[in-house]
Structures are given as C-alpha cells and as structure tokens.
Design a protein around this motif. Sequence first.
Motif, PDB file in Angstrom:
ATOM      1  N   ASP A 130       0.840  -1.202   0.000  1.00  0.00           N
ATOM      2  CA  ASP A 130       0.000   0.000   0.000  1.00  0.00           C
ATOM      3  C   ASP A 130       0.876   1.253   0.000  1.00  0.00           C
ATOM      4  N   LEU A 131       1.974   1.195   0.740  1.00  0.00           N
ATOM      5  CA  LEU A 131       2.887   2.343   0.834  1.00  0.00           C
ATOM      6  C   LEU A 131       3.465   2.710  -0.526  1.00  0.00           C
ATOM      7  N   VAL A 132       3.719   1.700  -1.357  1.00  0.00           N
ATOM      8  CA  VAL A 132       4.301   1.968  -2.679  1.00  0.00           C
ATOM      9  C   VAL A 132       3.233   2.011  -3.780  1.00  0.00           C
ATOM     10  N   GLY A 133       1.963   1.991  -3.380  1.00  0.00           N
ATOM     11  CA  GLY A 133       0.877   2.139  -4.345  1.00  0.00           C
ATOM     12  C   GLY A 133       0.573   0.910  -5.170  1.00  0.00           C
ATOM     13  N   LEU A 134       0.755  -0.286  -4.587  1.00  0.00           N
ATOM     14  CA  LEU A 134       0.548  -1.522  -5.353  1.00  0.00           C
ATOM     15  C   LEU A 134      -0.377  -2.517  -4.652  1.00  0.00           C
ATOM     16  N   SER A 135      -1.282  -2.035  -3.823  1.00  0.00           N
ATOM     17  CA  SER A 135      -2.191  -2.940  -3.112  1.00  0.00           C
ATOM     18  C   SER A 135      -2.986  -3.817  -4.072  1.00  0.00           C
ATOM     19  N   ASP A 136      -3.349  -3.267  -5.220  1.00  0.00           N
ATOM     20  CA  ASP A 136      -4.185  -4.008  -6.170  1.00  0.00           C
ATOM     21  C   ASP A 136      -3.382  -4.981  -7.033  1.00  0.00           C
ATOM     22  N   ARG A 137      -2.055  -5.027  -6.834  1.00  0.00           N
ATOM     23  CA  ARG A 137      -1.214  -5.915  -7.641  1.00  0.00           C
ATOM     24  C   ARG A 137      -0.550  -6.999  -6.802  1.00  0.00           C
ATOM     25  N   ALA A 138      -1.011  -7.212  -5.605  1.00  0.00           N
ATOM     26  CA  ALA A 138      -0.363  -8.143  -4.680  1.00  0.00           C
ATOM     27  C   ALA A 138      -0.239  -9.552  -5.239  1.00  0.00           C
ATOM     28  N   ARG A 152       8.563  -0.796  -7.832  1.00  0.00           N
ATOM     29  CA  ARG A 152       7.809  -0.527  -6.604  1.00  0.00           C
ATOM     30  C   ARG A 152       7.796  -1.756  -5.688  1.00  0.00           C
ATOM     31  N   VAL A 153       7.650  -2.932  -6.292  1.00  0.00           N
ATOM     32  CA  VAL A 153       7.720  -4.170  -5.500  1.00  0.00           C
ATOM     33  C   VAL A 153       9.105  -4.283  -4.865  1.00  0.00           C
ATOM     34  N   ALA A 154      10.145  -3.997  -5.650  1.00  0.00           N
ATOM     35  CA  ALA A 154      11.516  -4.074  -5.141  1.00  0.00           C
ATOM     36  C   ALA A 154      11.738  -3.085  -3.998  1.00  0.00           C
ATOM     37  N   ILE A 155      11.138  -1.906  -4.102  1.00  0.00           N
ATOM     38  CA  ILE A 155      11.249  -0.913  -3.028  1.00  0.00           C
ATOM     39  C   ILE A 155      10.542  -1.409  -1.775  1.00  0.00           C
ATOM     40  N   ALA A 156       9.329  -1.974  -1.944  1.00  0.00           N
ATOM     41  CA  ALA A 156       8.593  -2.522  -0.800  1.00  0.00           C
ATOM     42  C   ALA A 156       9.405  -3.618  -0.119  1.00  0.00           C
ATOM     43  N   ARG A 157      10.024  -4.474  -0.919  1.00  0.00           N
ATOM     44  CA  ARG A 157      10.857  -5.550  -0.363  1.00  0.00           C
ATOM     45  C   ARG A 157      12.051  -4.972   0.395  1.00  0.00           C
ATOM     46  N   ALA A 158      12.663  -3.930  -0.156  1.00  0.00           N
ATOM     47  CA  ALA A 158      13.825  -3.319   0.496  1.00  0.00           C
ATOM     48  C   ALA A 158      13.460  -2.680   1.827  1.00  0.00           C
ATOM     49  N   LEU A 159      12.176  -2.308   1.977  1.00  0.00           N
ATOM     50  CA  LEU A 159      11.726  -1.657   3.209  1.00  0.00           C
ATOM     51  C   LEU A 159      11.204  -2.648   4.245  1.00  0.00           C
ATOM     52  N   ALA A 160      11.196  -3.931   3.899  1.00  0.00           N
ATOM     53  CA  ALA A 160      10.535  -4.937   4.735  1.00  0.00           C
ATOM     54  C   ALA A 160      11.101  -5.007   6.151  1.00  0.00           C
ATOM     55  N   ASN A 161      12.400  -4.830   6.302  1.00  0.00           N
ATOM     56  CA  ASN A 161      13.026  -4.946   7.621  1.00  0.00           C
ATOM     57  C   ASN A 161      13.264  -3.590   8.284  1.00  0.00           C
ATOM     58  N   ASP A 162      12.479  -2.597   7.860  1.00  0.00           N
ATOM     59  CA  ASP A 162      12.521  -1.256   8.463  1.00  0.00           C
ATOM     60  C   ASP A 162      13.934  -0.662   8.478  1.00  0.00           C
ATOM     61  N   PRO A 163      14.575  -0.589   7.301  1.00  0.00           N
ATOM     62  CA  PRO A 163      15.946  -0.071   7.269  1.00  0.00           C
ATOM     63  C   PRO A 163      15.993   1.421   7.579  1.00  0.00           C
TER      64      PRO A 163
END
Length: 351
Positions: A130-138, A152-163
Amino acid sequence: MIDLSHIDVTFHQKKRTIEAVKDVSLQINKGDIYGIVGYSGAGKSTLVRVVNLLQEPSRGTITIDKQVIYDNKVKLSGSQLRQQRRDIGMIFQHFNLMSQMTAEQNVAFALKHSGLSKAEKKEKVARLLDLVGLSDRAQNYPSQLSGGQKQRVAIARALANDPKILISDESTSALDPKTTKQILALLKELNEKLGLTIVLITHEMQIVKDIANRVAVMQNGHLIEEGSVLDIFTNPKEELTQDFIKTATGIDEALAKIKQQSIIKDLSANSRLVLLKYAGNSTDEPLLNGIYKRFNVETNILYGNIEILDNVPVGEMIVVLSGEKDKVEAACAAIEEMDVQITVLKEGQKA
C-alpha cells in the motif's frame, strides 16, 4: 550518519591491480538524499557496496550512527554483519524479483528470518505494498507488471526490515522518463514520511537534480567534487561536473540550436550573446526590464529555464544584448552587481 574515511578498494587479478576506489572520504547525514554521480567505471557502485560491507575495503574506516563497523582493528562477526545489513535496504536497476513468486510473496521473502508470525508478515506486506501504491497488484507475478511496478515491488521488499538507509543502485536506469519521475517522487515521499536516508548511485545528474540535497561526483575511483546540490549546480568547479550539469539542464543542446540561427550567425556589431545564471532572490527581479530602462539596452531572450533546487529557485537564460557599445558594457557590469553570473558567448563583429 554514514561516515566513510579514506576508503580504498583494490582488486588484485592475475596480471594487474585495479584501484577501484582511491582514498575517498565523505559524510552522509541522517535524512539526506545523497547522490553519487559518475560514468561507468568511476567506482561509485563499489564505494556504496562498502557501506553494508558487501565489498570489504582495502583500507579505511566505516562508521554508521557513530559506531565503527570496519577499520584496521574492527571487523564484525557474521551475526553482527547480518544485523547491520538489516538496517540497509537496496534496490537495483533490474529489480531482482523472483519470477515464480507474486508481488506479495517477493516482499514476504525478505521477512523470512524476521521472527514475525504468519499473520504479522501478511499484515506488514499488505502495508508495504500500500505504501508503494501496489495494493491491487499483490497477486500479480513480475511478468504481469510494468517496469515501474516491478521497481515498486523491489522498493517494498527493500523496506521490509525497516531499514534506516536505502541504497538505490541505478534503480531508474531501465525505466522510461515518465516512470523514472514517478519512482523518484516515491523515493522522495518515503524519505520524508519514514525519515529514510537515501543514497542514489547514478550516471545521470538529472536524477540527482530532481530529488537529492547533496551530491558527490566520482571519476576514476576518486571523489572529485562534493557539496549541496544547489552549490554544485550554481558553481561547479571540475570539468566533469560542469559537463554533467550542462547535460542535466539541457543548456548545451539549446546553445547548439541557437548558434544555428541567423541572428547569431550574423550577430551585429552592437550586440553581445550572453549566458545568465542566477539563484535565489535574483530570480524575482525584473532584471531585463531594468536593464532597458537604465541603459537603453534591448534584450532578445533566446532560451530560458527556471527550476527549484533544494527549495531555492535557480535559473539560466541565453540572451542577446543590443545597444551602444559602452551601454552594453555598463549593462553587463550592472547585471553582475545583481548577483547574476554572466558569460559572454559571442561578440558581434563589424562587417
């Protein structure tokens, strides 16, 4: 804060030694969007890989948040290194998504060793998408996504561990200009919303100009120039930096076209072609109107551009000044007194 002090990276091959990074020192403050610019082979990617010790330096000290994580005396254990890397997310040019996994599964994969419950992981993945605007593409696979959506998926993945830090290694190079702007806007939003420190590696000064607040320029392993984006763009000292900026602003391309115009080819004796560069309050002044009133010097604007760099308006114009010779000279002096840089590009010649 990231503090790299006297970093060397040397690779030894069978018949030669490659000095990829040579005595580089720089500081990146918390919350910065810091651009590192250079052509291929400049050493920028190697330097940034030092930050999370994907590349061990040959010499130097790495300090993150006042903790030395590497020097000639300190070396992290395997578990310490894994923990340190959790604080640093990375996104790449070609996304590095797993094709057999959905967008949701790609992001969840980064949480494999997080200790969260299955429900907590699912909730966090949904929040990140949702943060990267891809809720409808999960539930979409990478093959069903556009380049921008994959990033955007790659960015969401990079943020997964709260860097605390996000490294972008040429992450927009494979995208079209419109999508690039969208991804850069997203990175800027994440910087502001999450307080992320972002380090951008790029060969395009335009990328830096759009979102960074500081920039370093590298060439042949050396750091040749560093400073705020505003300072670097308004007063570049090194020739390579000047070339990067001319490309980013489009001034060289504009000037090449202007020089083909008959008004410039046959510039009259009482005329002068000049480049004006100005920043801050100077952009608010009715400069050219004032020049005409004071000196009766006419102006013909052939090119103009203004943009905002680090919240400061910066502009440039290419103008023909026409009038009596002494009046044109006085007008140019007056322009300089108004904190406007003026460069004479061509003087009119007598027939």
